[in-house]
Design a protein around this motif. Structure first.
Motif, PDB file in Angstrom:
ATOM      1  N   ALA A 120       4.655  28.087  56.960  1.00  0.00           N
ATOM      2  CA  ALA A 120       5.315  28.793  58.068  1.00  0.00           C
ATOM      3  C   ALA A 120       5.698  27.832  59.182  1.00  0.00           C
ATOM      4  O   ALA A 120       6.840  27.814  59.647  1.00  0.00           O
ATOM      5  N   ALA A 141      10.122  34.012  60.587  1.00  0.00           N
ATOM      6  CA  ALA A 141       8.689  34.192  60.842  1.00  0.00           C
ATOM      7  C   ALA A 141       8.121  35.397  60.108  1.00  0.00           C
ATOM      8  O   ALA A 141       6.983  35.357  59.620  1.00  0.00           O
ATOM      9  N   ALA A 199       0.444  28.725  63.596  1.00  0.00           N
ATOM     10  CA  ALA A 199       0.272  29.792  62.610  1.00  0.00           C
ATOM     11  C   ALA A 199      -1.162  29.804  62.100  1.00  0.00           C
ATOM     12  O   ALA A 199      -1.816  28.761  62.020  1.00  0.00           O
ATOM     13  N   GLU A 252       0.040  29.359  56.498  1.00  0.00           N
ATOM     14  CA  GLU A 252       0.256  28.784  57.824  1.00  0.00           C
ATOM     15  C   GLU A 252       1.009  27.460  57.809  1.00  0.00           C
ATOM     16  O   GLU A 252       1.904  27.241  58.632  1.00  0.00           O
ATOM     17  N   SER A 257       1.137  34.892  57.627  1.00  0.00           N
ATOM     18  CA  SER A 257       0.379  34.349  58.748  1.00  0.00           C
ATOM     19  C   SER A 257       0.846  34.911  60.082  1.00  0.00           C
ATOM     20  O   SER A 257       2.001  35.284  60.247  1.00  0.00           O
ATOM     21  N   VAL A 264       2.103  34.120  63.611  1.00  0.00           N
ATOM     22  CA  VAL A 264       2.839  32.969  64.138  1.00  0.00           C
ATOM     23  C   VAL A 264       3.043  33.159  65.633  1.00  0.00           C
ATOM     24  O   VAL A 264       3.540  34.199  66.074  1.00  0.00           O
TER      25      VAL A 264
END
Length: 90
Positions: free
Chosen positions: A75, A26, A67, A72, A31, A33
């Protein structure tokens, strides 16, 4: 914002090693998360191992990985794949 639901696959659930792997992955993304277990109003920062450990997620738990930011989609996809793989434990 991008989100996806996944099911915890590994037998031991979200114990220290999976939480560490998840957090490490992460933090590779710009982004924000978040993790949201189904059936609760709890929201955890996926970049905090302590936040993840306090969720007490077991095998079969359904979580939403959400995210928001420039990467995003990537992720959520990579973190969802990590969960679906059982964190390499099985």
């Amino acid at each position: 914002m991008y989100a996806q639901k996944v099911v915890i696959q590994n037998t031991a659930g979200f114990h220290i090693r999976p939480a560490q792997l998840f957090t490490e992955k992460a933090t590779q993304f710009q982004s924000t998360v978040l993790i949201m277990p189904e059936g609760t109003t709890t929201v955890a920062d996926a970049k905090s191992i302590l936040n993840l450990m306090t969720l007490g997620l077991e095998k079969g738990a359904v979580i939403t990985i959400q995210a928001e930011g420039p990467d995003e989609t990537e992720a959520v996809a990579e973190l969802s794949e990590l969960v679906a793989s059982g964190f390499g434990e099985e």
